[in-house]
Motif scaffolding. Structure first.
Motif, PDB file in Angstrom:
ATOM      1  N   ILE A   1      -4.738  -2.629  -1.104  1.00 30.20           N
ATOM      2  CA  ILE A   1      -5.331  -1.969  -2.267  1.00 30.20           C
ATOM      3  C   ILE A   1      -5.482  -2.987  -3.392  1.00 30.20           C
ATOM      4  O   ILE A   1      -4.520  -3.641  -3.770  1.00 30.20           O
ATOM      5  CB  ILE A   1      -4.466  -0.789  -2.739  1.00 30.20           C
TER       6      ILE A   1
ATOM      7  N   GLY B   1       0.812  -1.207   0.000  1.00 28.40           N
ATOM      8  CA  GLY B   1       0.000   0.000   0.000  1.00 28.40           C
ATOM      9  C   GLY B   1       0.845   1.256   0.000  1.00 28.40           C
ATOM     10  O   GLY B   1       1.919   1.304  -0.606  1.00 28.40           O
TER      11      GLY B   1
ATOM     12  N   TYR C   1     -10.097  -1.132  -0.836  1.00 32.82           N
ATOM     13  CA  TYR C   1      -8.915  -0.778  -0.062  1.00 32.82           C
ATOM     14  C   TYR C   1      -9.309  -0.651   1.403  1.00 32.82           C
ATOM     15  O   TYR C   1     -10.485  -0.513   1.751  1.00 32.82           O
ATOM     16  CB  TYR C   1      -8.258   0.530  -0.557  1.00 32.82           C
TER      17      TYR C   1
END
Length: 173
Positions: free
Chosen positions: A142, A122, A147
């Motif tokens: 993500i 991420g 997310y």
């Protein structure tokens, strides 16, 4: 000679990322779109968590050299049916190789400045909150359709961190 003047949105929004550094622009560019988010925030004074729902809209701006987002919530008191409660501008700094992030939530009095770098799967954003304490905002897990995001604060200059916000979102556009 007659020149037309673009609207504010035309001058601000970009059709996509700048081609100058496409790999770097993908870091936050992967979040471009609209997201249905649910989250919870910790009231540090009483230790209670409060849930919330919002829509997060993200797009390229400034000739594709930046990504800007807006957080909107449903509101019966606004003619549009929604209120914009916050915005963040994330600008890639090619000289430092980092993203510079500025977050503004005027109604709640929050103004934060951070620097973002890749972190695991991420993005990590480290900076200073309105109250002067160190903050860390992490995008994790993500994927193209979802997310998770966590907001942390430190009361001891970064030795330890307290989770104060958690959001999860799914792509709606």
């Amino acid at each position: 000679m007659t020149t037309s003047v673009p609207s504010f949105a035309e001058a601000l929004c970009a059709p996509g990322p700048t081609p100058e550094y496409p790999g770097r622009m993908r870091r936050f560019g992967q979040l471009v779109g609209a997201w249905a988010a649910t989250g919870s925030r910790l009231d540090e004074a009483n230790g209670e968590w409060t849930g919330r729902e919002f829509t997060w809209i993200v797009d390229f701006v400034l000739d594709g050299r930046a990504v800007q987002d807006v957080e909107v919530v449903a509101s019966d008191s606004h003619p549009t049916g929604f209120a914009t409660v916050a915005t963040a501008l994330r600008v890639y700094d090619p000289y430092a190789g980092v993203w510079r992030v500025s977050y503004f939530a005027p109604a709640s009095g929050e103004y934060c400045h951070l620097v973002a770098t890749p972190h695991r799967n991420g993005l990590r954003q480290d900076g200073t909150g309105t109250d002067g304490r160190p903050i860390r905002w992490n995008f994790a897990s993500i994927t193209p359709d979802a997310y998770a995001w966590e907001g942390w604060v430190s009361n001891d200059e970064g030795s330890t961190w307290l989770l104060v916000e958690h959001n999860e979102a799914t792509r709606i556009r």
